[in-house]
Design an enzyme around this catalytic site. Structure first.
Site, mmCIF file in Angstrom:
data_model
loop_
_atom_site.group_PDB
_atom_site.id
_atom_site.type_symbol
_atom_site.label_atom_id
_atom_site.label_comp_id
_atom_site.label_asym_id
_atom_site.label_seq_id
_atom_site.Cartn_x
_atom_site.Cartn_y
_atom_site.Cartn_z
ATOM 1 N N TYR A 95 -6.076 -29.401 43.482
ATOM 2 C CA TYR A 95 -5.821 -30.326 44.600
ATOM 3 C C TYR A 95 -4.735 -29.742 45.504
ATOM 4 C CZ TYR A 95 -3.603 -34.066 47.169
ATOM 5 O OH TYR A 95 -3.028 -34.809 48.176
ATOM 6 N N SER A 139 0.369 -32.696 51.958
ATOM 7 C CA SER A 139 1.057 -33.301 50.817
ATOM 8 C C SER A 139 2.245 -32.459 50.395
ATOM 9 C CB SER A 139 0.058 -33.395 49.658
ATOM 10 O OG SER A 139 0.725 -33.538 48.434
ATOM 11 N N LEU A 184 -19.143 -35.764 54.971
ATOM 12 C CA LEU A 184 -18.659 -34.773 55.945
ATOM 13 C C LEU A 184 -18.930 -33.341 55.484
ATOM 14 C CD1 LEU A 184 -15.273 -36.485 56.878
ATOM 15 C CD2 LEU A 184 -17.458 -36.618 58.104
ATOM 16 N N PHE A 227 5.057 -37.483 50.903
ATOM 17 C CA PHE A 227 5.653 -37.419 49.573
ATOM 18 C C PHE A 227 4.894 -38.438 48.721
ATOM 19 C CE2 PHE A 227 8.839 -34.113 49.584
ATOM 20 C CZ PHE A 227 8.585 -33.634 50.849
ATOM 21 N N ASP A 266 3.160 -31.548 36.208
ATOM 22 C CA ASP A 266 4.187 -32.339 36.900
ATOM 23 C C ASP A 266 5.312 -31.460 37.412
ATOM 24 O OD1 ASP A 266 4.210 -35.580 35.200
ATOM 25 O OD2 ASP A 266 3.423 -34.937 37.147
ATOM 26 N N LYS A 320 -4.796 -28.286 49.567
ATOM 27 C CA LYS A 320 -3.896 -28.691 50.656
ATOM 28 C C LYS A 320 -3.227 -27.459 51.261
ATOM 29 C CE LYS A 320 -4.675 -33.049 50.742
ATOM 30 N NZ LYS A 320 -5.420 -33.629 51.874
HETATM 31 C C1 WQD Z 1 4.883 -39.585 39.806
HETATM 32 C C2 WQD Z 1 5.741 -39.503 38.557
HETATM 33 C C3 WQD Z 1 4.543 -38.780 36.594
HETATM 34 C C4 WQD Z 1 1.992 -42.246 35.978
HETATM 35 C C5 WQD Z 1 1.326 -37.828 43.921
HETATM 36 C C6 WQD Z 1 -0.085 -37.737 44.360
HETATM 37 C C7 WQD Z 1 -0.330 -36.480 45.161
HETATM 38 C C8 WQD Z 1 0.723 -36.305 46.229
HETATM 39 C C9 WQD Z 1 2.115 -36.417 45.668
HETATM 40 C C10 WQD Z 1 -0.173 -37.131 48.311
HETATM 41 C C11 WQD Z 1 5.428 -38.261 37.716
HETATM 42 C C12 WQD Z 1 5.081 -40.193 36.421
HETATM 43 C C13 WQD Z 1 2.914 -41.373 36.530
HETATM 44 C C14 WQD Z 1 2.250 -42.848 34.711
HETATM 45 C C15 WQD Z 1 4.341 -41.677 34.620
HETATM 46 N N1 WQD Z 1 0.599 -37.269 47.259
HETATM 47 N N2 WQD Z 1 4.075 -41.104 35.848
HETATM 48 N N3 WQD Z 1 3.428 -42.534 34.081
HETATM 49 O O1 WQD Z 1 2.182 -36.573 40.519
HETATM 50 O O2 WQD Z 1 4.043 -36.978 42.200
HETATM 51 O O3 WQD Z 1 1.601 -36.876 42.922
HETATM 52 O O4 WQD Z 1 2.205 -37.680 44.995
HETATM 53 O O5 WQD Z 1 -0.915 -36.260 48.583
HETATM 54 O O6 WQD Z 1 -1.604 -36.625 45.731
HETATM 55 O O7 WQD Z 1 -0.890 -37.718 43.220
HETATM 56 O O8 WQD Z 1 2.534 -38.840 41.639
HETATM 57 O O9 WQD Z 1 2.480 -41.159 40.849
HETATM 58 O O10 WQD Z 1 1.055 -39.428 39.647
HETATM 59 O O11 WQD Z 1 3.527 -39.376 39.383
HETATM 60 O O12 WQD Z 1 5.397 -41.408 34.018
HETATM 61 O O13 WQD Z 1 1.436 -43.647 34.154
HETATM 62 O O14 WQD Z 1 5.420 -40.626 37.710
HETATM 63 O O15 WQD Z 1 4.678 -38.038 35.399
HETATM 64 O O16 WQD Z 1 6.643 -37.791 37.142
HETATM 65 P P1 WQD Z 1 2.657 -37.241 41.752
HETATM 66 P P2 WQD Z 1 2.312 -39.758 40.359
#
Ligand code: WQD
Length: 351
Positions: free
Chosen positions: A151, A126, A60, A179, A299, A155
């Protein structure tokens, strides 16, 4: 039937949304170059819905290839734009790749929507746009903080670009702020397919539990939260998918209040990483092998949604609970393992 173009239709949320659209009477086409997805998911969509969806395998970011889709489908009445790179971690290392891909593809799609007078546009946004919020839960009016990654910046900019585009040509758009989408279709025929080592929490959990990964890390347990680990709002991917169908009906029925309405898509419940791990262990019966690691740069400490607006205006009501989210994610991981065994067995016969 009303025809909808879904960009990124072979991706995790895109594919689940296509199933929901078909089940609600829409005619759907997809545009996905499969750089980060696999066209096999179209077979799963056919098994679930009975419909083989046509995918235009185009980049795209190339305008001439994008416009060709609209020349062939002048009856498109709505666009749902998912196509984008979405790894927070990768975007910190390769910001220009993210700005180039996510913004150029969006601008091309919006140019085509304008040129072919497509009146309805749904943008995949997001909760990342909120950054580290001062007050939670966040509403759609909560001011955006500085994005924590390229990223998140794409958005934030994407929302602005959509807003400006529709305000000047009188078309209508909805920005859906997801979320944390998790889980898989109840049929276990499709789900999340992370490329390489999973960054996101739930695939990291299920791959560890199934033995694909030896162990997983909890990135920090010294945050100011109930158990020290980060708080997020986990929402089943099928609930996210259905919100897109409702968003299209909202636009098609001219119920939108402005040219560009915004909706939070979360359950409204904030859960910690450790609570998710406990919920997974309860749903799967598997004890998870994890240890506490350092905080992960970028984070957010805690964020979860106020979802009143989507409930009242879209008529959206999340129907999957935490047990469903964990069980469906686990069933999908088990199915992947079974398929891999079958794949290896069939290849073994070839050697
Ligand atoms: C969640 C929590 C990590 C992996 C995601 C998407 C983003 C957006 C929002 C849509 C954090 C912890 C993770 C691991 C861990 N969604 N973690 N060990 O960062 O909230 O973002 O949702 O657009 O695109 O990426 O999600 O699942 O990466 O992390 O402790 O092996 O889990 O530190 O606190 P995040 P996530």
């Amino acid at each position: 039937m009303k025809k909808i173009l879904v960009t990124g239709g072979c991706g995790y949320i895109g594919a689940h949304t296509i199933v929901d659209l078909i089940e609600n009477g829409f005619d759907v086409i997809s545009a996905d170059n499969n750089s980060r997805s696999n066209e096999n998911v179209l077979d799963a969509i056919e098994k679930i819905t009975g419909k083989m969806v046509k995918n235009y395998k185009v980049d795209l970011c190339i305008y001439d290839d994008t416009v060709a889709i609209f020349q062939e489908n002048p009856d498109i009445v709505g666009i749902i734009h998912f196509a984008a790179y979405k790894s927070v971690g990768e975007s910190v290392k390769k910001p220009l790749l993210y700005f180039e891909n996510n913004l150029n593809s969006l601008i091309n799609i919006l140019k085509c929507a304008d040129e072919f007078a497509v009146p309805n546009f749904v943008f995949s946004s997001s909760c990342t746009v909120y950054g580290n919020p001062d007050v939670i839960p966040v509403t759609e009016e909560t001011p955006m903080k500085a994005a924590e990654s390229a990223y998140g910046a794409t958005k934030q900019m994407g929302e602005k670009i959509v807003n400006e585009a529709v305000n000047c040509n009188g078309s209508h758009a909805i920005l859906l702020r997801y979320f944390n989408p998790v889980g898989a279709h109840p049929s276990a025929l499709m789900g999340e397919l992370p490329l390489g080592k999973p960054e996101n929490l739930v695939p990291a959990i299920t791959q560890t539990a199934v033995g694909k990964l030896p162990m997983m890390k909890v990135w920090g347990n010294d945050y100011p939260t109930k158990d020290g680990s980060c708080v997020r709002d986990y929402i089943h991917v099928c609930d996210i998918a259905h919100a897109h169908t409702l968003a299209l009906h909202y636009l098609l029925d001219d119920r939108n209040k402005t040219n560009c309405d915004i909706f939070n898509l979360g359950t409204g419940d904030g859960l910690t990483v450790l609570e998710i791990i406990r919920a997974f262990e309860k749903a799967s019966g598997v004890k998870l092998n994890y240890e506490i690691g350092p905080r992960r740069p970028g984070d957010v400490v805690a964020i979860y949604a106020n979802n009143d607006k989507a409930k009242s205006l879209l008529g959206w009501k999340p129907k999957y609970n935490l047990q469903d989210m964990m069980a469906s994610a686990w069933n999908w991981e088990l199915k992947l393992k079974e398929d891999e065994k079958l794949f290896k067995a069939s290849n073994a016969n070839l050697n």
